[in-house]
Design an enzyme around this catalytic site. Structure first.
Site, short mmCIF file in Angstrom:
data_model
loop_
_atom_site.label_atom_id
_atom_site.label_comp_id
_atom_site.label_asym_id
_atom_site.label_seq_id
_atom_site.Cartn_x
_atom_site.Cartn_y
_atom_site.Cartn_z
CB THR A 79 -14.38 6.69 4.74
OG1 THR A 79 -13.41 5.95 5.03
CG2 THR A 79 -13.68 8.10 4.62
CE1 TYR A 138 -4.04 2.29 0.86
CE2 TYR A 138 -2.51 3.18 2.43
CZ TYR A 138 -3.53 3.39 1.63
OH TYR A 138 -4.40 4.30 2.00
#
Length: 252
Positions: A194, A159
């Site tokens: 989120t 990532y």
């Protein structure tokens, strides 16, 4: 004081527009008067978002889009041109993170999925967006990197690599088009409230407070404010920049 972003009737693409930062940015852009062209993998979520924008008096289009497929990226840009005749700006937001693992224990499919969506998907979108913008005199692009495009964290090498790649590609593209009226910048959010953040934390909004100098997580509206500014003429002398929206984390 309300800031007029001067985005009335601007045609703006948002990828990953169905949830989280992309959804909030799509709504904020529509409220600012932009004509929003949304790409997202879920047809239902995308259709519902367009319906919400239109019901509030805004303008929006949607196309099912998998940014790992160059043809989908090209088609999303083509939709903007077909419906509105031009492309003025884009928020390349689509992204994905898998499980936390040491590098030698990370599944190979996690390497492919995360790099294909986060990095290659952004490159595909920029390829077609920039080609369209060059035909109509320029534009502005914001790529969603991450604070982890600027620093590292254990157990997420794949990532981190993708997000550092976004920052590097943003800077290089900014140089390529600096004299052709296309600005390219990146935002580097810290922890933001989120649905994907909730999946990691189990809904605990305070799990990472101690790691943030401001001692709180951010809200999607705070990301949208940065995106709208970077897409507007208020930031007309800003290109190749990485704007940290992270409560001070990158300052440590």
């Amino acid at each position: 004081m309300h800031l007029n972003y001067q985005l009335q009737d601007k045609v703006i693409i948002v990828t990953g527009g169905g949830s989280g930062m992309g959804r909030d940015a799509s709504l904020a852009l529509a409220r600012a008067g932009a004509r929003v062209v949304i790409g997202n993998r879920s047809a239902r979520v995308g259709a519902d978002l367009v319906e919400e924008i239109v019901a509030a008096g805004g303008q929006a289009q949607f196309r099912v889009t998998d940014v790992t497929r160059p043809a989908d990226c090209e088609a999303l840009v083509a939709l903007a041109i077909e419906k509105y005749g031009r492309l003025d700006a884009a928020f390349n937001n689509a992204g994905l993170q898998r499980e936390f693992n040491d590098l030698h224990e990370t599944p190979l499919e996690d390497f492919s999925d995360v790099i294909d969506i986060n990095l290659k998907g952004m490159l595909y979108m920029m390829k077609y967006e920039i080609a369209a913008m060059l035909k109509t005199g320029g534009g502005a692009i914001v790529n969603n990197a991450s604070i982890f495009g600027l620093k590292a964290m254990p157990k997420t090498a794949y990532y981190i690599a993708a997000k550092h790649g976004i920052v590097g590609a943003t800077r290089a593209a900014a140089l390529d088009y600096a004299t052709r009226n296309i600005r390219v910048n990146a935002i580097c959010p810290g922890p933001i409230k989120t649905p994907s953040f909730d999946r990691v934390t189990g809904g605990d909004d305070h799990m990472y407070d101690d790691g943030v100098p401001m001692h709180r997580i951010g809200q999607t509206r705070e990301i949208s404010a940065a995106v709208l500014w970077l897409l507007s003429e208020h930031s007309s002398y800003v290109t190749g920049a990485t704007l940290s929206v992270d409560g001070g984390m990158s300052a440590e």
